[in-house]
Design a protein around this motif. Structure first.
Motif, PDB file in Angstrom:
ATOM      1  N   ALA A 250      46.492   0.099  12.401  1.00 54.58           N
ATOM      2  CA  ALA A 250      45.627  -0.149  11.248  1.00 54.58           C
ATOM      3  C   ALA A 250      45.449   1.159  10.498  1.00 54.58           C
ATOM      4  O   ALA A 250      45.564   2.246  11.072  1.00 54.58           O
ATOM      5  N   VAL A 251      45.167   1.037   9.211  1.00 51.49           N
ATOM      6  CA  VAL A 251      44.921   2.184   8.344  1.00 51.49           C
ATOM      7  C   VAL A 251      43.535   2.014   7.742  1.00 51.49           C
ATOM      8  O   VAL A 251      43.169   0.915   7.304  1.00 51.49           O
ATOM      9  N   SER A 252      42.744   3.091   7.692  1.00 57.08           N
ATOM     10  CA  SER A 252      41.404   2.998   7.106  1.00 57.08           C
ATOM     11  C   SER A 252      41.507   2.762   5.606  1.00 57.08           C
ATOM     12  O   SER A 252      42.515   3.105   4.978  1.00 57.08           O
ATOM     13  N   PRO A 253      40.475   2.167   4.990  1.00 54.90           N
ATOM     14  CA  PRO A 253      40.540   1.872   3.558  1.00 54.90           C
ATOM     15  C   PRO A 253      40.854   3.091   2.689  1.00 54.90           C
ATOM     16  O   PRO A 253      41.540   2.957   1.675  1.00 54.90           O
ATOM     17  N   ASP A 254      40.376   4.278   3.085  1.00 55.22           N
ATOM     18  CA  ASP A 254      40.666   5.467   2.281  1.00 55.22           C
ATOM     19  C   ASP A 254      41.987   6.134   2.660  1.00 55.22           C
ATOM     20  O   ASP A 254      42.384   7.136   2.050  1.00 55.22           O
ATOM     21  N   GLY A 255      42.681   5.589   3.661  1.00 58.40           N
ATOM     22  CA  GLY A 255      43.975   6.121   4.054  1.00 58.40           C
ATOM     23  C   GLY A 255      43.913   7.400   4.876  1.00 58.40           C
ATOM     24  O   GLY A 255      44.946   8.001   5.172  1.00 58.40           O
ATOM     25  N   ARG A 256      42.723   7.804   5.297  1.00 57.04           N
ATOM     26  CA  ARG A 256      42.596   9.085   6.014  1.00 57.04           C
ATOM     27  C   ARG A 256      42.733   8.962   7.522  1.00 57.04           C
ATOM     28  O   ARG A 256      42.871   9.967   8.215  1.00 57.04           O
ATOM     29  N   LEU A 257      42.656   7.743   8.033  1.00 60.38           N
ATOM     30  CA  LEU A 257      42.770   7.549   9.488  1.00 60.38           C
ATOM     31  C   LEU A 257      43.784   6.454   9.781  1.00 60.38           C
ATOM     32  O   LEU A 257      43.881   5.463   9.052  1.00 60.38           O
ATOM     33  N   ILE A 258      44.523   6.655  10.863  1.00 57.06           N
ATOM     34  CA  ILE A 258      45.512   5.693  11.344  1.00 57.06           C
ATOM     35  C   ILE A 258      45.181   5.406  12.800  1.00 57.06           C
ATOM     36  O   ILE A 258      44.946   6.333  13.579  1.00 57.06           O
ATOM     37  N   VAL A 259      45.167   4.137  13.174  1.00 53.28           N
ATOM     38  CA  VAL A 259      44.978   3.753  14.577  1.00 53.28           C
ATOM     39  C   VAL A 259      46.263   3.099  15.054  1.00 53.28           C
ATOM     40  O   VAL A 259      46.805   2.224  14.379  1.00 53.28           O
ATOM     41  N   VAL A 260      46.769   3.543  16.197  1.00 52.21           N
ATOM     42  CA  VAL A 260      47.961   2.934  16.779  1.00 52.21           C
ATOM     43  C   VAL A 260      47.731   2.725  18.268  1.00 52.21           C
ATOM     44  O   VAL A 260      46.926   3.412  18.900  1.00 52.21           O
ATOM     45  N   GLY A 261      48.467   1.759  18.831  1.00 55.84           N
ATOM     46  CA  GLY A 261      48.363   1.515  20.264  1.00 55.84           C
ATOM     47  C   GLY A 261      49.383   0.492  20.708  1.00 55.84           C
ATOM     48  O   GLY A 261      50.060  -0.137  19.890  1.00 55.84           O
ATOM     49  N   GLU A 262      49.472   0.348  22.017  1.00 49.75           N
ATOM     50  CA  GLU A 262      50.332  -0.677  22.622  1.00 49.75           C
ATOM     51  C   GLU A 262      49.789  -0.952  24.004  1.00 49.75           C
ATOM     52  O   GLU A 262      48.797  -0.361  24.417  1.00 49.75           O
ATOM     53  N   GLN A 263      50.440  -1.841  24.742  1.00 46.98           N
ATOM     54  CA  GLN A 263      49.810  -2.377  25.941  1.00 46.98           C
ATOM     55  C   GLN A 263      49.542  -1.348  27.033  1.00 46.98           C
ATOM     56  O   GLN A 263      48.688  -1.556  27.879  1.00 46.98           O
ATOM     57  N   SER A 264      50.259  -0.235  27.039  1.00 46.96           N
ATOM     58  CA  SER A 264      50.032   0.733  28.119  1.00 46.96           C
ATOM     59  C   SER A 264      49.480   2.062  27.607  1.00 46.96           C
ATOM     60  O   SER A 264      49.533   3.067  28.305  1.00 46.96           O
ATOM     61  N   SER A 265      48.959   2.076  26.386  1.00 49.64           N
ATOM     62  CA  SER A 265      48.330   3.293  25.866  1.00 49.64           C
ATOM     63  C   SER A 265      46.878   2.998  25.555  1.00 49.64           C
ATOM     64  O   SER A 265      46.481   1.843  25.411  1.00 49.64           O
ATOM     65  N   ARG A 266      46.097   4.055  25.422  1.00 48.89           N
ATOM     66  CA  ARG A 266      44.789   3.863  24.823  1.00 48.89           C
ATOM     67  C   ARG A 266      44.971   3.679  23.308  1.00 48.89           C
ATOM     68  O   ARG A 266      46.075   3.826  22.786  1.00 48.89           O
ATOM     69  N   HIS A 267      43.886   3.324  22.626  1.00 46.66           N
ATOM     70  CA  HIS A 267      43.940   3.244  21.170  1.00 46.66           C
ATOM     71  C   HIS A 267      43.868   4.682  20.639  1.00 46.66           C
ATOM     72  O   HIS A 267      42.892   5.392  20.890  1.00 46.66           O
ATOM     73  N   LEU A 268      44.898   5.114  19.906  1.00 51.43           N
ATOM     74  CA  LEU A 268      44.974   6.488  19.411  1.00 51.43           C
ATOM     75  C   LEU A 268      44.604   6.523  17.932  1.00 51.43           C
ATOM     76  O   LEU A 268      45.101   5.719  17.142  1.00 51.43           O
ATOM     77  N   VAL A 269      43.739   7.455  17.566  1.00 49.79           N
ATOM     78  CA  VAL A 269      43.333   7.611  16.172  1.00 49.79           C
ATOM     79  C   VAL A 269      43.883   8.943  15.670  1.00 49.79           C
ATOM     80  O   VAL A 269      43.653   9.994  16.278  1.00 49.79           O
ATOM     81  N   LEU A 270      44.633   8.887  14.561  1.00 53.96           N
ATOM     82  CA  LEU A 270      45.233  10.072  13.955  1.00 53.96           C
ATOM     83  C   LEU A 270      44.647  10.277  12.565  1.00 53.96           C
ATOM     84  O   LEU A 270      44.232   9.317  11.913  1.00 53.96           O
ATOM     85  N   ASP A 271      44.653  11.548  12.099  1.00 57.93           N
ATOM     86  CA  ASP A 271      44.256  11.770  10.713  1.00 57.93           C
ATOM     87  C   ASP A 271      45.474  11.656   9.803  1.00 57.93           C
ATOM     88  O   ASP A 271      46.588  11.372  10.271  1.00 57.93           O
ATOM     89  N   ASP A 272      45.290  11.862   8.497  1.00 58.02           N
ATOM     90  CA  ASP A 272      46.403  11.645   7.578  1.00 58.02           C
ATOM     91  C   ASP A 272      47.482  12.714   7.677  1.00 58.02           C
ATOM     92  O   ASP A 272      48.562  12.571   7.093  1.00 58.02           O
TER      93      ASP A 272
END
Length: 438
Positions: A250-272
């Motif tokens: 998912a991408v935040s409405p302002d585009g400054r944060l990205i969330v990625v994940g899959e079944q064997s990872s935690r939910h990872l939050v990245l900046d732009d």
């Protein structure tokens, strides 16, 4: 035999069951479930031929809206009566979008299937040629349109092209000097999300999660650090799994944060700039889904176990440096919804509406308060909500697309606790010559 009899039997069976289930749920929520017996649906399989004949008749040219409404009254929409037909005809619908002109965009078939993109309006269903997958930015402005040649970004649906982005080669982010192979074919998008400026796109796929830009792609998952770790442990490069399951982003409405994940990872939050901001431990076994609220100041993440799941909420202000483990009881990541394995979801005003594996749409507040539930049936596969928050569209693995007027009142045949009424249902069924509207 009375000509009205099949539709009267259907109408009575569907309506009586819906009302009985609604009473059952109300009693269970009020006094507990221990002494309650779940209502059973009356037999309707012998009515399916008559229902199908009536459905096809109402889809003939020249039928007006008044006749359609009369048909829906006589044959109210339902899921359970159609279960005997779903093994043969049902199919997943992997993406739906409500366009600003009131029409619908849908991809019939799941991402890994050949599928077809169609546009649905009052005139009917029209194939969209040259597009195999699509996505829209959270602000509803930019569209990502994908085919074998790459991903185009347009300013509005049918608007001017603002970017053309190449597919990843598959070698991005892989350590040099090892015999990794490039992709034979472009990755198959599970999700495409353009960023707020229209120059970058988040590509979520089972082959990997990438950030697409004009200068090339960047791999976000699997992360290079975990690949290097496996190589350092002596794992043969051929045995390193680069594919993903339950991949999500998912991408935040302002585009400054990205969330990625899959079944064997935690939910990872990245900046732009793709720096790691947070690692959120899931509230279930297998991380599965992520979504920002409309304001962009809260994130929900879902993890599943079998057909159930847990949805955590976290304030964006709490993300920097957050590092929690599985089933953490950290007060910054409270459990907002317990039970739903989420396959699709949308953010409304002050609430989330998610679709679960049991065919329910479930709405809950940003504080976790339960708002309502609405039954469509089968596993919910895709959802969207209009800009004004009044119209919801939901699709399922039964091949249904349901357009729901939120707050319009609940029909007597609808299973649910909210005051919401379906205004149209499309059936995209395998083996049928065309989609039929119910």
């Amino acid at each position: 035999m009375d000509k009205q009899q099949p539709q009267q039997q259907w109408q009575q069976a569907v309506t009586a069951y819906a009302q009985a289930i609604n009473r059952y749920v109300a009693q269970g929520c009020e006094q507990g479930w221990d002494d309650l017996e779940e209502p059973q649906h009356a037999a309707t399989e012998h009515l399916l031929d008559a229902w199908q004949a009536a459905l096809q008749a109402i889809n003939q040219p020249g039928v007006d809206e008044q006749q359609r409404q009369a048909f829906r009254t006589a044959w109210p929409p339902a899921h359970l009566p159609l279960v005997p037909l779903l093994d043969t005809h049902g199919q997943g619908i992997s993406n739906v979008l409500l366009l600003d002109d009131g029409s619908l965009l849908a991809r019939i078939g799941m991402p890994y299937e050949k599928g077809q993109v169609v546009r649905i309006d009052q005139q009917g269903v029209t194939p969209v040629i040259g597009i195999e997958h699509f996505g829209r930015c959270p602000q509803r402005r930019y569209f990502a349109l994908a085919n074998a040649e790459g991903v185009r970004v347009t300013d509005g649906w049918g608007g001017p092209q603002v970017a053309r982005l190449p597919w990843p080669s598959g070698l991005e982010g892989l350590p040099a000097g090892y015999p990794f192979d490039p992709f034979d074919l472009p990755p198959t998008p599970t999700t495409l999300v353009p960023f707020a400026q229209g120059q970058r796109v988040l590509l979520v796929s089972a082959e990997g999660i990438f950030l697409l830009a004009a200068e090339g792609a960047t791999r976000l998952l699997p992360r290079q650090s975990q690949i290097l770790e496996e190589l350092a442990e002596g794992t043969d490069p051929d045995d390193i799994a680069l594919g993903l399951a339950m991949e999500h982003g998912a991408v935040s409405p302002d585009g400054r944060l990205i969330v990625v994940g899959e079944q064997s990872s935690r939910h990872l939050v990245l900046d732009d700039q793709l720096a790691l901001v947070a690692q959120v431990g899931p509230g279930g076994e297998y991380p599965h889904f992520a979504l920002f609220n409309r304001r962009g100041d809260q994130l929900i993440v879902n993890a599943c176990h079998f057909y159930n799941g847990g949805t955590l909420g976290v304030r964006v202000a709490d993300l920097p440096g957050l590092d929690t483990d599985y089933y953490s009881e950290d007060p910054r990541t409270p459990l907002l919804q317990d039970g739903a394995r989420v396959y699709a979801g949308v953010a409304g005003d002050g609430e989330y509406i998610v679709g679960d594996a049991y065919g329910y749409l479930r709405a809950f507040g940003e504080d976790g308060a339960e708002h309502w539930q609405h039954y469509l049936g089968s596993t919910i596969s895709a959802m969207d909500i209009s800009a004004d928050g009044r119209t919801l569209v939901a699709a399922s693995h039964a091949g249904f697309i349901s357009v729901i007027a939120l707050g319009s009142g609940r029909p007597e045949w609808q299973i649910g606790t909210g005051a919401h009424g379906e205004v149209r249902r499309w059936l995209f069924w395998k083996g049928w010559d065309k989609a039929l509207v119910w």
